[in-house]
Design a protein around this motif. Structure first.
Motif, short mmCIF file in Angstrom:
data_model
loop_
_atom_site.label_atom_id
_atom_site.label_comp_id
_atom_site.label_asym_id
_atom_site.label_seq_id
_atom_site.Cartn_x
_atom_site.Cartn_y
_atom_site.Cartn_z
N LYS A 17 1.02 -1.25 -0.01
CA LYS A 17 0.12 -0.30 0.06
C LYS A 17 0.81 1.15 0.01
N GLU A 18 2.32 1.15 0.46
CA GLU A 18 2.83 2.16 0.60
C GLU A 18 3.49 2.78 -0.68
N LEU A 19 3.32 2.08 -1.72
CA LEU A 19 3.36 2.23 -3.26
C LEU A 19 2.73 3.35 -3.61
N TYR A 20 1.49 3.71 -3.25
CA TYR A 20 0.42 4.20 -3.82
C TYR A 20 0.45 5.99 -3.20
N ASN A 21 1.48 6.18 -2.43
CA ASN A 21 1.60 7.71 -2.16
C ASN A 21 3.18 7.68 -2.13
N LEU A 22 3.74 8.74 -2.48
CA LEU A 22 4.93 9.12 -2.71
C LEU A 22 5.70 9.43 -1.63
N PHE A 70 11.68 5.80 -1.44
CA PHE A 70 11.87 5.33 -2.94
C PHE A 70 12.84 5.79 -3.67
N PHE A 71 13.41 7.07 -3.33
CA PHE A 71 14.70 7.52 -4.16
C PHE A 71 15.88 7.51 -3.40
N MET A 72 16.96 7.63 -4.42
CA MET A 72 18.50 7.44 -3.85
C MET A 72 18.66 8.97 -2.89
N PRO A 73 19.25 9.22 -1.82
CA PRO A 73 19.50 10.52 -1.38
C PRO A 73 20.19 11.49 -2.06
N SER A 74 20.94 11.27 -2.92
CA SER A 74 21.66 12.15 -3.92
C SER A 74 20.69 12.64 -4.66
N LEU A 85 16.39 5.11 -8.20
CA LEU A 85 15.42 4.21 -7.34
C LEU A 85 16.23 3.53 -6.35
N GLN A 86 15.55 3.70 -5.17
CA GLN A 86 16.28 2.35 -4.14
C GLN A 86 15.86 0.97 -4.47
N PRO A 87 16.52 0.10 -4.45
CA PRO A 87 16.42 -1.16 -4.63
C PRO A 87 15.06 -1.85 -4.00
N SER A 88 14.81 -1.44 -2.90
CA SER A 88 13.64 -1.87 -2.20
C SER A 88 12.11 -1.20 -2.93
N PHE A 89 12.38 -0.10 -3.35
CA PHE A 89 11.43 0.28 -4.31
C PHE A 89 11.06 -0.56 -5.72
N CYS A 90 12.32 -0.66 -6.12
CA CYS A 90 12.24 -1.54 -7.39
C CYS A 90 11.52 -2.71 -6.95
N GLU A 91 11.84 -3.65 -6.06
CA GLU A 91 11.22 -4.78 -5.67
C GLU A 91 9.84 -4.74 -5.42
N MET A 92 9.48 -3.54 -4.73
CA MET A 92 7.99 -3.68 -4.33
C MET A 92 7.37 -3.36 -5.68
N LEU A 93 7.65 -2.67 -6.46
CA LEU A 93 6.76 -2.35 -7.73
C LEU A 93 7.16 -3.72 -8.60
N ASP A 104 6.97 -6.56 -7.50
CA ASP A 104 5.80 -7.60 -6.73
C ASP A 104 4.46 -7.04 -7.18
N GLU A 105 4.23 -5.70 -7.21
CA GLU A 105 3.01 -5.25 -7.40
C GLU A 105 2.55 -5.44 -8.61
N VAL A 106 3.53 -5.11 -9.69
CA VAL A 106 2.97 -5.66 -11.20
C VAL A 106 2.76 -7.00 -11.42
N ASP A 107 3.50 -7.89 -10.76
CA ASP A 107 3.43 -9.28 -10.48
C ASP A 107 1.93 -9.57 -10.12
N ASN A 108 1.62 -9.10 -8.98
CA ASN A 108 0.27 -9.23 -8.32
C ASN A 108 -0.64 -8.73 -9.23
N PHE A 109 -0.75 -7.64 -9.67
CA PHE A 109 -1.63 -7.28 -10.62
C PHE A 109 -1.93 -8.29 -11.69
N GLU A 110 -0.99 -8.59 -12.48
CA GLU A 110 -1.26 -9.47 -13.72
C GLU A 110 -1.63 -10.79 -13.35
N LYS A 111 -1.24 -11.31 -12.23
CA LYS A 111 -1.68 -12.69 -11.97
C LYS A 111 -3.22 -12.71 -11.44
N TRP A 112 -3.83 -11.45 -11.10
CA TRP A 112 -5.14 -11.27 -10.57
C TRP A 112 -5.80 -10.84 -12.02
#
Length: 309
Positions: A20-25, A30-34, A64-72, A74-82
């Motif tokens: 759910k955290e993906l749906y708000n910026l 999400f982003f690298m500190p630099s 992008l942070q690696p954690s954000f890439c992984e979450m997105l 996952d979310e795309v895969d979840n959506f496509e499976k559904w």
């Protein structure tokens, strides 16, 4: 459009998002500190401190942070499976990609719009003002997938955008380089590529590429593995309707109706001079200027008895 709204409603009602955290910026998550620091400082110098410009008008940076890439992912895969489970045919990202998904279709529109307005627009204003970078007002966000049983490559094309953000999300892959071949207007989109315009870029997960939508490009074959990229086509209504401030109703329509948006984007074909950004227009303009100088010199010398040049 109605089908997309219905699909989103069904998804949110029947299938809860994984993250759910993906749906708000959340910039720090999400982003690298630099990248966050550069945007907060909001100066050309701060942007250039994090950017590389390997070829004119093409900017790369860690985003992008690696954690954000992984979450997105996952979310795309979840959506496509559904979607496959309920046997609903989703709209693909564009006319060229057969695999991938439109991110707005499962609730990410507001997050992506904020990404464009607060993080991409500041850079676009500095680096792409001549193509509408100062007035970005709408977007098309999607992911594309390459690999075995997916798209393998992508042909030579231009984007339906003023400014394009392209970020690799992963996963493990080889090949799939992004190739660029010069910026062109509609009239010159199929003209010859000059040597200095040739540039190939190798994707790195989390690293972004920013370029003009009219920068001709494509994707070389993905040789192995599975590559997924997030793209954000950033658009400017003002670029096609300069008096839009007097046409607020018209502007509101185009932001939400692809048909009306495409009509106004077609207005670009009736514009004549793109020498501020089209490589071929620039070459033609320089040639006209050269011919004009030569003609003026000939006229001047003829006035002195036809002296040799």
């Amino acid at each position: 459009m109605i089908a997309c709204v219905q699909l989103l409603t069904l998804f949110l009602l029947l299938k809860q998002p994984l993250h759910k955290e993906l749906y708000n910026l959340h910039p720090s998550a999400f982003f690298m500190p630099s990248f966050v620091k550069a945007i907060n400082d909001n100066t050309e110098e701060s942007f250039r401190n994090i950017l590389s410009e390997p070829s004119p008008g093409i900017y790369t940076f860690s985003m992008l942070q690696p954690s954000f890439c992984e979450m997105l992912l996952d979310e795309v895969d979840n959506f496509e499976k559904w979607v496959n489970t309920i046997k609903f045919k989703i709209m693909r990202p564009n006319t060229m990609n057969k695999y991938g998904a439109v991110l707005d279709d499962f609730g990410l529109e507001a997050m992506l719009n904020k990404l464009m307005e607060e993080f991409i627009s500041p850079m676009a204003r500095v680096f792409y003002p001549e193509v509408g970078g100062s007035t970005l007002d709408s977007h098309h966000g999607f992911v594309v997938e390459y690999g075995k049983d997916k798209d393998v490559e992508l042909g030579f094309h231009v984007d339906d955008s003023e400014v394009t953000l392209n970020v690799c999300l992963g996963k493990d892959f080889s090949g799939g380089e992004l190739f660029f071949r010069g910026v062109r207007c509609d009239k010159h989109v199929n003209t010859e590529t000059q040597t200095e315009e040739i540039f190939d870029y190798s994707h790195v997960p989390g690293q972004a590429v920013l370029h003009r939508g009219r920068h001709r490009h494509g994707a070389l074959p993905t040789n192995s593995g599975h590559r997924i990229n997030m793209l954000l086509w950033c658009r400017s209504f003002l670029q096609f309707c300069p008096s839009y401030s007097k046409l607020k109703v018209c502007k509101a329509i185009t932001l939400y109706d692809p048909f009306y948006s495409s009509v106004f984007r077609e207005m670009r074909k009736f514009q004549k001079d793109f020498s501020s950004w089209c490589g071929e227009c620039q070459r033609e303009k320089k040639e006209r200027q050269h011919q004009s100088v030569v003609a003026a010199k000939m006229t001047f010398l003829k006035g002195y008895g036809g002296a040799n040049i």
